[in-house]
Design an enzyme around this catalytic site. Structure first.
Site, PDB file in Angstrom:
ATOM      1  N   ILE A  97       0.763  -1.162   0.080  1.00 43.70           N
ATOM      2  CA  ILE A  97       0.228  -0.029   0.004  1.00 43.70           C
ATOM      3  C   ILE A  97       1.026   1.111  -0.041  1.00 43.70           C
ATOM      4  CG2 ILE A  97      -0.170   0.160   2.541  1.00 43.70           C
ATOM      5  CD1 ILE A  97      -3.295   0.818   2.027  1.00 43.70           C
ATOM      6  N   CYS A  98       0.521   2.208  -0.562  1.00 42.55           N
ATOM      7  CA  CYS A  98       0.918   3.809  -0.719  1.00 42.55           C
ATOM      8  C   CYS A  98      -0.103   4.648  -0.278  1.00 42.55           C
ATOM      9  CB  CYS A  98       1.907   3.939  -1.963  1.00 42.55           C
ATOM     10  SG  CYS A  98       0.946   4.032  -3.469  1.00 42.55           S
ATOM     11  N   ARG A  99       0.104   5.918  -0.978  1.00 43.03           N
ATOM     12  CA  ARG A  99      -0.990   6.728  -0.722  1.00 43.03           C
ATOM     13  C   ARG A  99      -2.008   6.607  -1.562  1.00 43.03           C
ATOM     14  NH1 ARG A  99      -0.993  13.643  -0.759  1.00 43.03           N
ATOM     15  NH2 ARG A  99      -3.111  13.700  -0.297  1.00 43.03           N
ATOM     16  N   MET A 140      -3.733   4.516   0.793  1.00 39.62           N
ATOM     17  CA  MET A 140      -4.189   5.096   2.145  1.00 39.62           C
ATOM     18  C   MET A 140      -5.434   5.954   1.831  1.00 39.62           C
ATOM     19  SD  MET A 140      -2.859   3.240   4.549  1.00 39.62           S
ATOM     20  CE  MET A 140      -3.503   4.326   5.859  1.00 39.62           C
TER      21      MET A 140
END
Length: 108
Positions: A58-60, A86
């Site tokens: 996961i990242c932004r 996120m």
């Protein structure tokens, strides 16, 4: 190369979630049980990844995590991208914690 993706609400509760955002993004707010390994330092920290099992990346917003997921899969790991990152995690009202107890966690 294609790879598997799931939305934040589809990440299993006990999943090995790897947050590949940078330090300041992580500190602002992250999933409670996530492990932080910034994409920029991934190669130096491969030994921190479990050798077995599925990794949820996961990242932004899903861009960096897609790149990391693709690279991991090409190099022998079983990785799944978390689409929307996120940003979508927050929009889905999933839990967030922060490294700063003096304010509410947020997505940076």
């Amino acid at each position: 190369m294609s790879f598997e993706s799931v939305g934040p609400t589809e990440v299993p509760e006990n999943a090995h979630l790897i947050d590949v955002r940078e330090d300041q993004e992580w500190a602002a707010g992250h999933a409670p049980n996530a492990q932080h390994i910034a994409a920029s330092g991934l190669l130096e920290n491969l030994d921190q990844l479990p050798e077995d099992g599925v990794l949820y990346i996961i990242c932004r917003s899903g861009g960096r995590s897609a790149q990391v997921t693709q690279w991991l899969n090409q190099n022998g790991f079983d990785a799944i991208n978390v689409t929307g990152g996120m940003d979508q995690w927050f929009m889905a009202d999933l839990p967030l914690v922060s490294d700063d107890d003096s304010r509410e966690p947020y997505v940076l």
